[in-house]
Design an enzyme around this catalytic site. Structure first.
Site, PDB file in Angstrom:
ATOM      1  CD  GLN A  15      -4.689  -4.135   7.821  1.00 44.21           C
ATOM      2  OE1 GLN A  15      -3.833  -3.672   8.553  1.00 44.21           O
ATOM      3  NE2 GLN A  15      -4.488  -4.339   6.530  1.00 44.21           N
ATOM      4  CG  ASP A  20      -2.290   5.268   4.440  1.00 39.71           C
ATOM      5  OD1 ASP A  20      -2.968   4.312   4.002  1.00 39.71           O
ATOM      6  OD2 ASP A  20      -1.156   5.124   4.926  1.00 39.71           O
ATOM      7  CD  GLU A  21      -3.464   2.583   8.153  1.00 37.44           C
ATOM      8  OE1 GLU A  21      -4.431   1.793   8.095  1.00 37.44           O
ATOM      9  OE2 GLU A  21      -2.296   2.213   8.363  1.00 37.44           O
ATOM     10  CE  LYS A  66      -1.291   1.197   3.902  1.00 34.17           C
ATOM     11  NZ  LYS A  66      -1.866   1.350   5.239  1.00 34.17           N
ATOM     12  CB  THR A  67       3.655   2.342   2.161  1.00 31.50           C
ATOM     13  OG1 THR A  67       2.975   1.858   3.305  1.00 31.50           O
ATOM     14  CG2 THR A  67       4.323   3.655   2.484  1.00 31.50           C
ATOM     15  NE  ARG A  82       0.078  -5.707  10.989  1.00 35.42           N
ATOM     16  CZ  ARG A  82      -0.180  -5.069   9.862  1.00 35.42           C
ATOM     17  NH1 ARG A  82       0.602  -4.083   9.458  1.00 35.42           N
ATOM     18  NH2 ARG A  82      -1.203  -5.398   9.111  1.00 35.42           N
TER      19      ARG A  82
END
Length: 792
Positions: free
Chosen positions: A264, A233-234, A48-49, A625
């Site tokens: 998430q 984002d998020e 994503k980043t 993670r």
DNA sequence: AAAATGGCTCTTTTT
DNA sequence: GAGCCATTTT
């Protein structure tokens, strides 16, 4: 624009293969889509980043969008910093400097500073954190002579907080019940205090920025036109106010891109609303929807374990995460006897990894609540393993640091009464309670006379002249007044770190601490030194950008920094809550406390209902993670919050496919032989524990678990003793033998006239002992021991 | 005025 | 177990 038109500049982001230097098809499509609304559902570990940075680079470098016309909102300052850093490598510092990249709060603060006049704020407004807010509310409650027992300031604040999260300020508040009537008064007084102190709280930052951006006047127009490209984002964790802010700031453009993963979403308790991301495409006609479903981060076993957990979630945006990665090792599920045993196992494994040459910063230990960290810390220290802990008691919340910060804030903004009150007698300078309340009275009196608020600071001189005080108090007050004045003069020409050092010296605080000569004061001095060091770091950072560090800038940064932002890039094992782990990844992850009622967490307070769906997503975040190795631990017995809790393995463990998990037990757990005695623990006498056997206690292998389920568990069903499943409740019991409170222990079978049979989970001794009991078909309840009967 | 003591409550996650 | 508060002691 065609994807092929876009040349991807080479990047080096330190990510290992198989995260190769090219974007896959959906990634490239997302990076290249520049016209119209776009929503990207980015699965965990799907790059994503990378997509976001490439997208911004594409806008600047290929489409020649001026950087100052791009707004990118991130979840933490750390994420913002990382994004900027990566972009520097792509398009250079000259470009990234003018980008608007930051959290909602930081961005709002920046806008409010820029347009402070239109926002009705002084240029040097300060941001109050939770503690400051409580201080203000405590004062308000005292002033209004409200019964603190019946109306706890905390509850009033939390009510106000939830109002503000819905976008309503004091003026818009409509009381709904008798509690609200009091809240309304406090709300207003609180807002007045904040205004008079030139202070805003976290919610105000967003609310005021929103008001500005939605206003009809010139500044509003300007703000709505300011950004041509908006990126969030998020996005699954934005709340209504944040969303409205995004909408306002992107009112004049359709180029809004949001990136998130509804699986998430873990901040519902903070007002986050998953429906916002799910409804985005309906809110924005013509939206493109792109899903990134290939996971590059984790082994296949880990991905499968995560999928097992999230598959049971309700209301998901349809998507399926998959990976090409190798299977890797199995996910290890380790049963321990107690939290000490668990910690010993965790630290032992960490030691092994480090000895094998794994870099400590590739190892993380997660837990659900901060309270779990202490034991882990103790064992880490004993084993001399370098660790850093994210969260818990924050550095900036320590008394000495807050004191110094309060000095700095009073100097920047003398109207900040709570700060002044905090330090007026630190170090002790004979300004006691009586004098301070005289000062308060004076400020109130003066304020009334001129019809607007007068700060304590401005009331000092009039009070001294009024001759209402004794000579000693007058002298002390004047001394303090002069001290602040002198420091203000000093601050005009000094850097923030120089100012901090000067404060410590001329206030006598440092000297007072030195004179104490206790371990505690030594620690405080050390922390203060470290604190000044961190200010210097900030100054260097700002200087590197070609700016000059200001006191205000520093203060703002301190208040708005997330705990995760303080994470240093030094090779240390990281201990943190699962929330803190959001957005991070580690080769080796140890997830602890995987028991029912710990994770999923259930508060002892029956009023505080947990959200099982959110707990599930949180577990999904935790599992995803890990890159290579995931170890999950759980204990039979856990000493936490001052009492014992009895735990069975978390339901989330059952949701993981059996072929990717291997079960085992620690040595101590095995030798306990089916009892939960930790033989090191003297408080657990033989006679107490032998009368009861934990249902899940037989052995620690997967075989055992699968073939001999606990009595309360039926294959194919969840545990029945929960209130969020169809309850199968036992009948109320009449009679029953009287119970000897002294003989009651964890695991005791008891009965209750309304709840029926149950098992004692924990006991709080006291004048009126209370036990937490899990009655069949009920959530654990807190019951006075005197209401319990013996069941056998 | 300040330090020390004892009793009370609460105990998720954070910008 | 820790933080907060009120009370007592110095």
């Amino acid at each position: 624009m065609e994807v092929e038109d876009f040349e991807f500049p080479p990047i080096d982001d330190g990510v290992e293969p198989p995260f190769v230097a090219e974007l896959n098809e959906p990634q490239a499509a997302a990076a290249a889509h520049v016209d119209g609304p776009l929503v990207v559902f980015a699965g965990a570990g799907s790059g994503k980043t990378r997509v976001i940075t490439y997208r911004i680079a594409n806008l600047c470098a290929v489409h020649s969008v001026p950087p100052y016309r791009i707004l990118a909102v991130t979840f933490t300052n750390k994420a913002a910093g990382e994004m900027k850093h990566r972009l520097e490598g792509l398009i250079g510092k000259d470009m990234t400097r003018d980008l608007w990249v930051g959290t909602f709060h930081a961005t709002s603060a920046k806008l409010l500073r820029q347009y402070h006049e239109a926002a009705g704020l002084s240029r040097s407004f300060v941001v109050y954190d939770d503690g400051d807010q409580r201080a203000v509310m405590n004062r308000v409650v005292k002033e209004l002579r409200i019964d603190e027992k019946r109306y706890p300031p905390r509850q009033i604040l939390s009510r106000i907080h939830s109002e503000k999260q819905e976008g309503r300020d004091a003026a818009d508040f409509i009381p709904g019940n008798y509690f609200d009537d009091v809240v309304a008064k406090c709300f207003e007084a609180y807002a007045r205090h904040m205004r008079e102190a030139s202070a805003v709280d976290f919610d105000d930052l967003l609310l005021r920025a929103l008001k500005l951006a939605e206003s009809k006047d010139r500044v509003g127009e300007e703000l709505r036109r300011k950004f041509r490209y908006v990126l969030v984002d998020e996005f699954q964790d934005v709340n209504q106010v944040q969303y409205r802010l995004v909408r306002a700031l992107s009112a004049q453009t359709t180029n809004i891109c949001v990136v998130g993963d509804d699986d998430q979403s873990i901040y519902r308790w903070r007002g986050a609303d998953v429906r916002i991301v799910r409804n985005f495409k309906h809110d924005h006609p013509g939206s493109e929807v792109i899903k990134l479903e290939q996971n590059y981060r984790s082994t296949k076993n880990i991905v499968d374990a995560a999928l097992g957990v999230i598959r049971h979630a309700q209301d998901r945006e349809p998507k399926e995460l998959w990976t090409d990665n190798e299977k890797g090792q199995l996910v290890r599920v380790v049963a321990a006897s107690t939290e000490r045993d668990e910690a010993a196992f965790v630290v032992g494994h960490v030691r092994e990894l480090i000895d094998r040459g794994v870099s400590p910063d590739e190892i993380a230990v997660f837990y659900r609540v901060h309270a779990q960290s202490r034991v882990l810390e103790e064992v880490m220290r004993a084993e001399r393993i370098a660790y850093q802990i994210v969260g818990g008691v924050r550095f900036f919340e320590r008394a000495e640091i807050k004191n110094l910060l309060s000095y700095m804030r009073v100097i920047a903004n003398p109207a900040s009464d709570v700060d002044l009150e905090r330090i007026i007698n630190v170090p002790a300078r004979k300004i006691g309670e009586t004098t301070v309340s005289r000062l308060q009275a004076k400020a109130g009196e003066l304020g009334e006379r001129i019809g607007k608020g007068v700060s304590y600071f401005d009331a000092i001189d009039p009070l001294v002249e009024s001759r209402e005080l004794g000579a000693a108090a007058r002298k002390a007050l004047l001394g303090f007044h002069e001290l602040i004045k002198d420091l203000q003069t000093f601050a005009k020409t000094a850097s923030p770190s120089e100012l901090a050092a000067q404060i410590l010296e001329s206030s006598g605080y440092e000297e007072a601490l030195r004179a104490e000569e206790t371990d505690e004061s030594e620690g405080r001095l050390f922390n203060l030194e470290e604190f000044i060091g961190s200010i210097q770091e900030y100054e260097e950072e700002v200087a590197a950008l070609g700016d000059v560090a200001t006191l205000n800038g520093y203060l703002e940064r301190v208040t708005l920094s997330a705990q995760i932002d303080d994470m240093k890039d030094v090779p240390k094992v990281v201990l943190m809550t699962v929330h803190g782990a959001k957005g991070l990844e580690f080769s080796h992850v140890m997830l602890t406390g995987m028991e029912e009622d710990m994770f999923p967490f259930r508060s002892n307070d029956p009023d505080r209902k947990g959200d099982m769906e959110e707990e599930r997503r949180l577990a999904y975040v935790a599992v995803t993670r890990a890159r290579k190795e995931l170890i999950i631990t759980h204990t039979e017995l856990r000493n936490i919050f001052g009492s014992m809790r009895l735990g069975s393995p978390s339901r989330f463990l059952r949701d993981m496919p059996t072929n990717v998990v291997e079960n085992e037990a620690t040595d101590s757990r095995r030798s306990a032989g089916g009892r939960f005695i930790d033989r090191d623990r003297q408080s657990w006498g033989r006679d107490r524990s032998e009368s009861w056997t934990h249902p899940m206690s037989a052995g620690g292998t997967r075989r055992d678990r699968q073939e001999s389920p606990p009595p309360s568990f039926q294959p194919g069903e969840r545990y029945v003793e929960r209130d969020d499943e169809a309850p199968v409740r036992s009948m109320p019991v009449k009679g029953g033998r009287a119970l000897d409170p002294a003989a009651l222990h964890i695991g005791s079978q008891v009965s209750h006239s309304s709840f029926g049979m149950g098992v004692v989970q924990s006991i709080d001794e006291g004048a009126d002992p209370t036990a937490t009991v899990r009655f069949t078909g009920w959530a654990p309840k807190r019951v006075k021991v005197r209401f319990l009967k013996s069941a056998d």
